[in-house]
Enzyme design. Sequence first.
Site, PDB file in Angstrom:
ATOM      1  CG  ASN A  43      -0.411  -0.219   2.522  1.00  0.00           C
ATOM      2  OD1 ASN A  43       0.617  -0.883   2.672  1.00  0.00           O
ATOM      3  ND2 ASN A  43      -1.043   0.327   3.534  1.00  0.00           N
ATOM      4  CD  GLU A  45      -1.446   4.709   4.682  1.00  0.00           C
ATOM      5  OE1 GLU A  45      -0.967   5.576   5.453  1.00  0.00           O
ATOM      6  OE2 GLU A  45      -2.137   3.745   5.083  1.00  0.00           O
ATOM      7  CD  GLU A  56      -5.261  -5.922  -1.233  1.00  0.00           C
ATOM      8  OE1 GLU A  56      -4.771  -4.777  -1.184  1.00  0.00           O
ATOM      9  OE2 GLU A  56      -5.938  -6.406  -0.316  1.00  0.00           O
ATOM     10  CB  CYS A  87     -10.919  -2.604   0.195  1.00  0.00           C
ATOM     11  SG  CYS A  87     -10.322  -1.882  -1.352  1.00  0.00           S
TER      12      CYS A  87
HETATM   13  N1  THU Z   1      -5.245  -1.484   2.530  1.00  0.00           N
HETATM   14  C1  THU Z   1      -4.688  -2.291   1.588  1.00  0.00           C
HETATM   15  O1  THU Z   1      -3.603  -2.017   1.090  1.00  0.00           O
HETATM   16  N2  THU Z   1      -5.347  -3.413   1.253  1.00  0.00           N
HETATM   17  C2  THU Z   1      -6.500  -3.853   1.827  1.00  0.00           C
HETATM   18  O2  THU Z   1      -7.002  -4.909   1.467  1.00  0.00           O
HETATM   19  C3  THU Z   1      -7.145  -3.050   2.886  1.00  0.00           C
HETATM   20  C4  THU Z   1      -6.549  -1.719   3.144  1.00  0.00           C
HETATM   21  C5  THU Z   1      -4.502  -0.294   2.966  1.00  0.00           C
HETATM   22  C6  THU Z   1      -5.034   1.027   2.522  1.00  0.00           C
HETATM   23  C7  THU Z   1      -4.474   1.936   3.602  1.00  0.00           C
HETATM   24  O3  THU Z   1      -3.148   2.299   3.265  1.00  0.00           O
HETATM   25  C8  THU Z   1      -4.410   1.069   4.845  1.00  0.00           C
HETATM   26  O4  THU Z   1      -4.479  -0.274   4.379  1.00  0.00           O
HETATM   27  C9  THU Z   1      -5.517   1.308   5.843  1.00  0.00           C
HETATM   28  O5  THU Z   1      -6.754   1.258   5.232  1.00  0.00           O
END
Ligand code: THU
Length: 133
Positions: A43, A45, A56, A87
């Site tokens: 991820n 941000e 993903e 998600c």
């Molecule tokens: N996040 C993901 O990378 N994948 C998921 O399946 C759920 C959430 C990340 C997004 C954000 O950076 C952090 O987790 C909190 O939501």
Amino acid sequence: MSASDRLVEAARAARDRAVAPYSHFKVGAALQTTDGTIITGCNVENASYGLTICAERVAVVKALSEGHHAFTRLVVVTDTEEPTSPCGACRQVLWEFAPDLEVVLANLHRITAVTTLRDLLPLAFNSHLLRRP
Ligand code: THU
């Protein structure tokens, strides 16, 4: 080490590269292609929050941009006891390219759940609906 173990290890290593200064919730993903190639994502941000990209989607976009179009399995790794499932947005994006994907959820120590994208996204919106007679 089995192919499946290698995929979990790759997702754990990708998680270490997560850019998550706001949530501190690090996620790693590893996609396996039909020819056995492993493509990872973490991820990333953003201070705007809304522009954050999940691990993903990073993995699938990386894979497509490198010419990989067929996927068999996805591993998602977080540091949680319960399974962390992709998600809704990631499910829909993955569906477009890999409806038959196996989805393995793991933490730093073990696999917490094994499922399929088909089970995670019942009655999915399908691209064929856009085709008109
Ligand atoms: N996040 C993901 O990378 N994948 C998921 O399946 C759920 C959430 C990340 C997004 C954000 O950076 C952090 O987790 C909190 O939501």
